[in-house]
Each structure stands twice: as C-alpha cells, then as structure tokens.
Motif scaffolding. Structure first.
Motif, PDB file in Angstrom:
ATOM      1  N   THR A 268      53.591  29.079  36.627  1.00 51.48           N
ATOM      2  CA  THR A 268      55.055  28.423  36.213  1.00 51.48           C
ATOM      3  C   THR A 268      54.789  27.604  34.815  1.00 51.48           C
ATOM      4  O   THR A 268      54.135  26.587  34.890  1.00 51.48           O
ATOM      5  N   ASN A 269      55.703  27.831  33.950  1.00 45.14           N
ATOM      6  CA  ASN A 269      55.868  27.147  32.778  1.00 45.14           C
ATOM      7  C   ASN A 269      57.234  26.317  32.701  1.00 45.14           C
ATOM      8  O   ASN A 269      58.214  26.865  33.155  1.00 45.14           O
ATOM      9  N   PHE A 270      57.060  24.920  32.490  1.00 44.23           N
ATOM     10  CA  PHE A 270      58.306  24.010  32.695  1.00 44.23           C
ATOM     11  C   PHE A 270      58.774  24.003  31.392  1.00 44.23           C
ATOM     12  O   PHE A 270      58.823  23.172  30.582  1.00 44.23           O
ATOM     13  N   THR A 271      59.715  25.389  30.929  1.00 44.56           N
ATOM     14  CA  THR A 271      60.009  25.370  29.685  1.00 44.56           C
ATOM     15  C   THR A 271      61.510  24.873  29.613  1.00 44.56           C
ATOM     16  O   THR A 271      61.957  24.618  28.481  1.00 44.56           O
ATOM     17  N   VAL A 272      62.012  24.543  30.735  1.00 42.75           N
ATOM     18  CA  VAL A 272      63.496  24.513  30.496  1.00 42.75           C
ATOM     19  C   VAL A 272      63.670  23.184  31.320  1.00 42.75           C
ATOM     20  O   VAL A 272      63.038  22.516  32.052  1.00 42.75           O
ATOM     21  N   LEU A 273      64.649  22.279  30.649  1.00 40.55           N
ATOM     22  CA  LEU A 273      64.976  21.042  30.953  1.00 40.55           C
ATOM     23  C   LEU A 273      65.895  21.125  32.372  1.00 40.55           C
ATOM     24  O   LEU A 273      66.237  22.212  32.329  1.00 40.55           O
ATOM     25  N   ARG A 274      66.199  19.886  32.923  1.00 40.91           N
ATOM     26  CA  ARG A 274      67.155  20.069  34.030  1.00 40.91           C
ATOM     27  C   ARG A 274      68.475  20.289  33.919  1.00 40.91           C
ATOM     28  O   ARG A 274      69.117  20.826  34.745  1.00 40.91           O
ATOM     29  N   ASN A 275      68.913  20.232  32.489  1.00 37.03           N
ATOM     30  CA  ASN A 275      70.168  20.572  32.103  1.00 37.03           C
ATOM     31  C   ASN A 275      70.303  21.588  30.856  1.00 37.03           C
ATOM     32  O   ASN A 275      69.250  21.854  30.220  1.00 37.03           O
ATOM     33  N   ASN A 276      71.358  21.989  30.713  1.00 40.39           N
ATOM     34  CA  ASN A 276      71.806  22.787  29.382  1.00 40.39           C
ATOM     35  C   ASN A 276      72.387  21.852  28.348  1.00 40.39           C
ATOM     36  O   ASN A 276      73.306  21.007  28.799  1.00 40.39           O
ATOM     37  N   TYR A 277      72.130  22.051  27.128  1.00 40.45           N
ATOM     38  CA  TYR A 277      72.483  21.335  26.187  1.00 40.45           C
ATOM     39  C   TYR A 277      73.165  21.829  25.008  1.00 40.45           C
ATOM     40  O   TYR A 277      72.593  22.900  24.493  1.00 40.45           O
ATOM     41  N   TRP A 278      74.406  21.308  24.647  1.00 37.12           N
ATOM     42  CA  TRP A 278      75.030  21.454  23.375  1.00 37.12           C
ATOM     43  C   TRP A 278      75.028  20.425  22.505  1.00 37.12           C
ATOM     44  O   TRP A 278      75.197  19.135  23.264  1.00 37.12           O
ATOM     45  N   VAL A 279      75.124  20.562  21.082  1.00 35.76           N
ATOM     46  CA  VAL A 279      75.371  19.294  20.220  1.00 35.76           C
ATOM     47  C   VAL A 279      76.499  19.424  19.540  1.00 35.76           C
ATOM     48  O   VAL A 279      76.853  20.663  19.141  1.00 35.76           O
ATOM     49  N   LEU A 280      77.177  18.498  19.213  1.00 39.25           N
ATOM     50  CA  LEU A 280      78.316  18.498  18.364  1.00 39.25           C
ATOM     51  C   LEU A 280      78.329  17.268  17.369  1.00 39.25           C
ATOM     52  O   LEU A 280      78.219  16.175  17.813  1.00 39.25           O
ATOM     53  N   ARG A 281      78.269  17.644  16.048  1.00 33.78           N
ATOM     54  CA  ARG A 281      78.624  16.663  15.001  1.00 33.78           C
ATOM     55  C   ARG A 281      79.872  16.383  14.980  1.00 33.78           C
ATOM     56  O   ARG A 281      80.714  17.271  15.233  1.00 33.78           O
ATOM     57  N   HIS A 282      80.153  15.024  14.869  1.00 30.78           N
ATOM     58  CA  HIS A 282      81.603  14.484  14.729  1.00 30.78           C
ATOM     59  C   HIS A 282      82.229  15.213  13.846  1.00 30.78           C
ATOM     60  O   HIS A 282      81.849  16.018  12.805  1.00 30.78           O
TER      61      HIS A 282
ATOM     62  N   LEU B  18      72.317   7.422  20.655  1.00 29.90           N
ATOM     63  CA  LEU B  18      72.631   8.115  19.957  1.00 29.90           C
ATOM     64  C   LEU B  18      73.388   8.124  18.707  1.00 29.90           C
ATOM     65  O   LEU B  18      74.004   8.679  17.863  1.00 29.90           O
ATOM     66  N   ARG B  19      73.189   6.657  18.423  1.00 31.37           N
ATOM     67  CA  ARG B  19      73.896   6.195  17.111  1.00 31.37           C
ATOM     68  C   ARG B  19      73.523   6.847  15.653  1.00 31.37           C
ATOM     69  O   ARG B  19      72.377   7.647  15.802  1.00 31.37           O
ATOM     70  N   GLU B  20      74.328   6.743  14.689  1.00 28.41           N
ATOM     71  CA  GLU B  20      73.838   7.110  13.267  1.00 28.41           C
ATOM     72  C   GLU B  20      72.417   6.558  13.022  1.00 28.41           C
ATOM     73  O   GLU B  20      72.069   5.545  13.251  1.00 28.41           O
ATOM     74  N   ARG B  21      71.504   7.627  12.106  1.00 28.84           N
ATOM     75  CA  ARG B  21      70.465   6.950  11.612  1.00 28.84           C
ATOM     76  C   ARG B  21      70.945   5.776  10.685  1.00 28.84           C
ATOM     77  O   ARG B  21      71.944   5.988   9.811  1.00 28.84           O
ATOM     78  N   TYR B  22      70.365   4.672  10.411  1.00 30.03           N
ATOM     79  CA  TYR B  22      70.613   3.710   9.812  1.00 30.03           C
ATOM     80  C   TYR B  22      69.781   3.778   8.614  1.00 30.03           C
ATOM     81  O   TYR B  22      68.680   3.698   8.416  1.00 30.03           O
ATOM     82  N   PHE B  23      70.770   3.694   7.440  1.00 28.78           N
ATOM     83  CA  PHE B  23      70.146   4.044   6.134  1.00 28.78           C
ATOM     84  C   PHE B  23      69.932   2.680   5.205  1.00 28.78           C
ATOM     85  O   PHE B  23      69.717   2.705   4.105  1.00 28.78           O
ATOM     86  N   GLY B  24      69.783   1.381   5.845  1.00 27.54           N
ATOM     87  CA  GLY B  24      69.374   0.111   5.265  1.00 27.54           C
ATOM     88  C   GLY B  24      70.026  -0.249   4.078  1.00 27.54           C
ATOM     89  O   GLY B  24      71.443  -0.089   4.303  1.00 27.54           O
TER      90      GLY B  24
ATOM     91  N   LEU C   1      71.129  14.260  14.824  1.00 29.45           N
ATOM     92  CA  LEU C   1      71.550  15.556  15.537  1.00 29.45           C
ATOM     93  C   LEU C   1      70.280  16.575  15.057  1.00 29.45           C
ATOM     94  O   LEU C   1      69.689  17.456  15.804  1.00 29.45           O
ATOM     95  N   GLN C   2      69.911  16.510  13.680  1.00 27.73           N
ATOM     96  CA  GLN C   2      68.757  17.283  13.310  1.00 27.73           C
ATOM     97  C   GLN C   2      67.522  17.011  13.883  1.00 27.73           C
ATOM     98  O   GLN C   2      66.891  17.806  14.293  1.00 27.73           O
ATOM     99  N   ILE C   3      67.310  15.483  14.075  1.00 31.69           N
ATOM    100  CA  ILE C   3      66.143  15.122  14.628  1.00 31.69           C
ATOM    101  C   ILE C   3      66.253  15.570  16.019  1.00 31.69           C
ATOM    102  O   ILE C   3      65.104  16.119  16.714  1.00 31.69           O
ATOM    103  N   LEU C   4      67.277  15.477  16.763  1.00 28.26           N
ATOM    104  CA  LEU C   4      67.349  15.798  18.121  1.00 28.26           C
ATOM    105  C   LEU C   4      67.077  17.225  18.373  1.00 28.26           C
ATOM    106  O   LEU C   4      66.370  17.623  19.427  1.00 28.26           O
TER     107      LEU C   4
ATOM    108  N   LYS D 246      66.301  21.584   8.529  1.00 33.95           N
ATOM    109  CA  LYS D 246      66.551  22.988   8.547  1.00 33.95           C
ATOM    110  C   LYS D 246      67.814  23.263  10.025  1.00 33.95           C
ATOM    111  O   LYS D 246      68.236  24.158  10.175  1.00 33.95           O
ATOM    112  N   PHE D 247      68.016  21.973  10.536  1.00 34.78           N
ATOM    113  CA  PHE D 247      68.896  22.113  11.644  1.00 34.78           C
ATOM    114  C   PHE D 247      70.060  21.323  11.304  1.00 34.78           C
ATOM    115  O   PHE D 247      70.811  21.056  12.092  1.00 34.78           O
ATOM    116  N   SER D 248      70.404  21.366   9.927  1.00 37.50           N
ATOM    117  CA  SER D 248      71.646  20.826   9.524  1.00 37.50           C
ATOM    118  C   SER D 248      73.021  21.210  10.238  1.00 37.50           C
ATOM    119  O   SER D 248      72.936  22.705  10.357  1.00 37.50           O
ATOM    120  N   LEU D 249      73.970  20.298  10.482  1.00 40.73           N
ATOM    121  CA  LEU D 249      75.029  20.863  10.971  1.00 40.73           C
ATOM    122  C   LEU D 249      76.272  20.487  10.067  1.00 40.73           C
ATOM    123  O   LEU D 249      76.450  19.328   9.762  1.00 40.73           O
TER     124      LEU D 249
END
Length: 229
Positions: A6-20, A110-116, A179-182, A217-220
């Motif tokens: 058995t490979n534990f390939t799936v998390l306990r939940n299904n995930y969607w992402v949404l950029r504001h 889940l906040r924005e990346r801080y750009f200093g 979200l790109q990083i996630l 490469k995961f830009s939204l």
C-alpha cells in the motif's frame, strides 16, 4: 502472488487552491505583503476581484457536485489578509455557508509571502525576487521570507488541516507566491508514493532546493481555482 504494498499517496482530504480575486494592490501595482498592511480594508478586493471570487465560487460548487461532495464536507481555509477574507466570503456566499462556523478556518500560516524592504514598492520588483528564488530558494529578499521560509510555515498549515479534517473538500484561499509554493509541496507528495505514514516527515522531505526552485511553474492568475489532489 503476494499482496501489493500500500502506498500512502493520498492525503486525508481533497484539496483545491484559489488565488484571491483582483485586489486594489494589484490595480495600483503595489507589493502589499506585511500582515499589518495586508489586513487593512483599503487593500481588499477591487470590483473585478469580487466578480472573480463569485465566479470561482460557482466553479467550485460545480466541481463539488461532479465529485459528489456535500456542502457539509466543505472546509474553506484562508489567509487573514483583507483580499483573501473577502474572496473566501464571496465563495462561501455562493455555497450558502458561513465562514464563522466549522466550515471556515482562518490561518495565519496561509498569509502572503513577506517581501521585506520591497513592501509598498512597485510589483515590478517581483521579477528580481523570483530570479533569486530560482538560483537559491533558501535565500530571502532583504528583510523578507525565502521560499523555504514560506514552505516551512505551509507545512505546519497542511499538517494542522490534515489533523483537523478528514474526507473533506478543502479550499485554500491564499496568495500568488504562497500558493505556488503550496502547490509545489502538494504536487511533490502526489508524484512520490511512499509507504511512510509519517506525513510530517514526508512534507519535510519536500522542502529541498531542487523542489522549491520550481515553484514559479505553478503560477495562478487572480481568481483562478485549481484542484491539486
């Protein structure tokens, strides 16, 4: 023939992402990444962003129906910034649920990346940071967060979500770089089957330069919805 491992390939939940949705900072061409500034109402959604959020909610509702998720199974996890809260509320309105119940979870991780020192400067400066990210994702912009820094806090968020919920349709409402990083982390987990049940260790193993340097490469686009797992 023996049993297939058995490979534990799936998390306990299904995930969607949404950029504001498109925000006032987007329209003004400003980097608004600090918690102090990002939570100010004046940096919330633009009119187009509200419409984008509504359309994303309609699309999410349709996908839930297609995949046989009930509304009771939906969890919306969102950044505490004004533009993400407003986006999450618009989606919740479409689904006829309340973020003030167990269906909603505000998460500072889940906040924005801080750009200093780039805070409140032109968003043209992003290109400089992304070039640095590709060379060394552990190197932060001056005074800000590196890709690895953001990945570490997202690992905490993901573990908390996986602990709190099971068999849910989880919508994560957040920001471009975050979200790109996630997505990079989630996609790496998805593509690398493992018999290891220790999810914390599996996630930590994804936080390496060779993985994180690919996050662009995961830009939204603003208001874009995507299912990951």
């Amino acid at each position: 023939m023996g049993d297939t491992p058995t490979n534990f390939t799936v998390l306990r939940n299904n995930y969607w992402v949404l950029r504001h949705g498109r925000s006032i900072p987007n329209e003004r061409g400003l980097i608004v990444s600090s918690l102090e500034n990002g939570t100010r109402e004046e940096f919330g959604l633009a009119a187009l962003g509200v419409e984008q959020a509504r359309l994303a909610g309609e699309l999410f509702k349709k996908e839930l129906e297609e995949k046989n998720f009930s509304i009771d199974q939906v969890r919306i996890c969102y950044s505490p910034f004004a533009r993400t809260i407003e986006t999450a509320r618009e989606v919740a309105r479409v689904l006829e649920i309340s973020l003030d119940t167990s269906s909603g979870k505000e998460m500072v991780e889940l906040r924005e990346r801080y750009f200093g020192t780039l805070e409140l400067l032109s968003h043209d400066k992003y290109a400089e940071v992304w070039a640095l990210d590709e060379k060394d994702p552990s190197m932060p912009p001056e005074g800000g967060e590196s890709v690895a820094d953001v990945a570490s806090r997202l690992a905490v968020a993901l573990l908390n979500i996986e602990t709190a919920f099971e068999s849910c349709a989880v919508l994560i409402v957040s920001h471009g770089d975050t979200l790109q990083i996630l997505q990079t982390l989630l996609q790496t987990l998805k593509e690398n089957p493992s018999d290891n049940k220790d999810m914390e260790l599996r996630i930590k193993n994804c936080i390496v330069n060779s993985v994180l340097s690919q996050h662009r490469k995961f830009s939204l686009s603003t208001g874009e919805l995507q299912q990951i797992i």
